[in-house]
Design an enzyme around this catalytic site. Structure first.
Site, PDB file in Angstrom:
ATOM      1  N   SER A 102       4.440  66.473  59.121  1.00 23.35           N
ATOM      2  CA  SER A 102       5.369  67.602  59.098  1.00 23.35           C
ATOM      3  C   SER A 102       4.673  68.936  59.353  1.00 23.35           C
ATOM      4  CB  SER A 102       6.127  67.598  57.766  1.00 23.35           C
ATOM      5  OG  SER A 102       7.196  68.509  57.780  1.00 23.35           O
ATOM      6  N   ASP A 241       9.043  73.478  62.590  1.00 23.00           N
ATOM      7  CA  ASP A 241       7.738  73.010  62.139  1.00 23.00           C
ATOM      8  C   ASP A 241       7.299  71.850  63.012  1.00 23.00           C
ATOM      9  OD1 ASP A 241       9.497  71.093  61.193  1.00 23.00           O
ATOM     10  OD2 ASP A 241       8.436  70.793  59.302  1.00 23.00           O
ATOM     11  N   ASP A 243       7.246  68.643  62.961  1.00 22.69           N
ATOM     12  CA  ASP A 243       8.073  67.462  63.254  1.00 22.69           C
ATOM     13  C   ASP A 243       9.544  67.801  63.427  1.00 22.69           C
ATOM     14  OD1 ASP A 243       8.664  67.921  60.556  1.00 22.69           O
ATOM     15  OD2 ASP A 243       8.951  65.793  60.134  1.00 22.69           O
ATOM     16  N   ASP A 245      11.934  69.075  61.475  1.00 22.71           N
ATOM     17  CA  ASP A 245      12.997  68.966  60.470  1.00 22.71           C
ATOM     18  C   ASP A 245      13.214  70.270  59.708  1.00 22.71           C
ATOM     19  OD1 ASP A 245      10.757  68.944  58.846  1.00 22.71           O
ATOM     20  OD2 ASP A 245      11.271  67.099  57.770  1.00 22.71           O
TER      21      ASP A 245
END
Length: 445
Positions: A102, A241, A243, A245
């Site tokens: 992430s 960010d 990834d 999400d």
């Protein structure tokens, strides 16, 4: 109470090369997951990753383990985490696996699973996978080994899904948008979504090289985005960010717009359109200004523990459809099954286009309270500072002084010996003084 050894609240995560993020562990994880998931019928698993250099190594290890258990892998290449939730549903795969840490630096990585319905894997299944990992690896017969193939149109499928969450009657043709993809998984998705909806797009953080993910770009560091929005005289900026999400936005004046403000805009617009069902879920860290602004609109508000997993649980408990963390996780269950930065950003853009209002003006109905956070390190094993009478006494004094126009929140870090002291109120100087007074009491223990 869960007895899970490896799975945390968001999968398995750590520094690459250190247990458990090693090739041998991940291979066995793939095998164990394959053995458990094969019991449920489908024999295909989607594997995705963000742009970290270690993703190549880890996806190969996962694929080998799955194949040994008799399951086939469908690779997507770098894709946002919410895209995997979507693709897992549409391909009727038994599960989706995301290789990502992430918002963490490139030298970290992690593995998380999605169920066939696009939600996080249930605790019971994670526990079954851990139990399987205690066994020796055994390979299925050669004729039953899994295969590997690639979903060549994964990006196109997800782009169309994102666009479908934006109203057909609206356009972004009047907006100049700077988009920051954190050199992460949205780099080839978000700019194309916005361009195809008509926006004039300036893209930054879209040149991943394996080691620059989240490095001074993206939702966790919006300074580059703020500077570019002002330099380009853009209408706004959008940051994701690594990834995809999380989403954080920047208005035309360079002001940061966080997850609390984004949820306020979406909830208010849902109310105006007659589409809001129930209330909105935040966390213990959500700004008090959000709670008061929603109250003025007659929208119920509830707080969950920090973490998108807990936000979703609270939403499901109450039957509500909107939830968010101030860090930028925004969950819109009418649109998708998990936090999706692109989809959340599009709903804010729809509110701008429909009302012919700037992002700055859409935020004006919510007054953000100053929120001061002080981290205090303590000696591990020396007892719980939060149970000390002197800390309780100072905290009670501060709470009495703030009354119903402020909050105090003391939390222990889950990963290191830290006490997080958060004080929130209307006067920044006052809450700063209060936060340091409590922090000093913790230090003195």
């Amino acid at each position: 109470m869960s007895n899970r050894k490896y799975f945390g609240t968001d999968g398995i995560r750590g520094r690459v090369g250190d247990a458990p993020i090693t090739p041998d562990f991940v291979l066995k994880l793939g095998w164990a997951a394959g053995k458990v998931l094969a019991r449920h019928g489908s024999r295909k698993i989607i594997i995705s990753k963000d742009t970290r250099i270690s993703g190549y190594m880890l996806e190969s290890a996962l694929e080998a383990g799955l194949a040994a258990a008799g399951l086939s892998a469908l690779f997507t290449g770098p894709m946002p985490t919410p895209a995997v939730a979507y693709l897992t549903r549409t391909f009727r795969a038994e599960a989706g696996i995301v290789i990502s840490a992430s918002h963490n630096p490139f030298y970290d990585n992690g593995i998380k699973f999605f169920s066939i319905d696009g939600t996080k894997l249930p605790d019971a299944v994670e526990e079954a996978i851990e139990a399987e990992m205690e066994k020796e690896i055994s390979c299925v017969d050669s004729a039953e080994l899994g295969k590997a193939s690639r979903i060549v149109d994964a990006a196109g499928r997800y782009i169309e899904f994102c666009k479908a969450t934006f109203p057909n009657e609206l356009s972004l043709s009047e907006l100049k948008i700077v988009v920051d993809c954190a050199n992460g998984a949205t780099y080839h998705i978000a700019p194309n979504v916005l361009r195809e909806l008509g926006a004039n797009v300036i893209a930054i953080g879209c040149e991943p090289n394996g080691v620059n993910i989240n490095a001074e770009v993206g939702a966790t560091d919006v300074r580059a985005l703020q500077a570019r929005v002002l330099a380009e005289k853009a209408d706004l900026g959008i940051a994701f960010d690594g990834d995809g999400d999380r989403v954080i936005m920047v208005d035309h004046e360079g002001n940061k717009v966080d997850g609390d403000q984004i949820m306020y805009i979406i909830a208010r617009e849902g109310l105006r359109q007659g589409q809001l069902r129930g209330g909105a879920v935040g966390t213990l860290m959500s700004n008090m200004g959000l709670e008061l602004a929603l109250k003025q609109l007659g929208i119920p508000f509830a707080r969950a523990k920090v973490g998108d997993r807990y936000v979703l649980e609270k939403m499901q408990e109450k039957g509500w459809r909107i939830g968010a963390e101030n860090s930028g996780h925004v969950i819109l269950l009418d649109k998708t099954t998990t936090g999706d930065g692109i989809v959340a950003g599009l709903q804010v853009l729809a509110a701008m286009a429909r009302n012919h209002m700037s992002l700055h003006d859409l935020c004006s109905g919510m007054k953000m309270f100053p929120q001061i956070l002080v981290n205090v390190r303590y000696t591990a094993g020396s007892g719980d500072p939060l149970e000390h009478e002197s800390v309780k006494a100072v905290t009670a004094e501060v709470e009495a002084a703030l009354g119903n126009r402020g909050r105090v929140l003391l939390r222990k870090s889950g990963t290191e010996p830290l006490i997080r002291v958060m004080v929130e109120g209307e006067d920044e100087a006052q809450v700063t003084e209060f936060a340091h007074r409590i922090a000093d009491a913790v230090k003195a223990v």
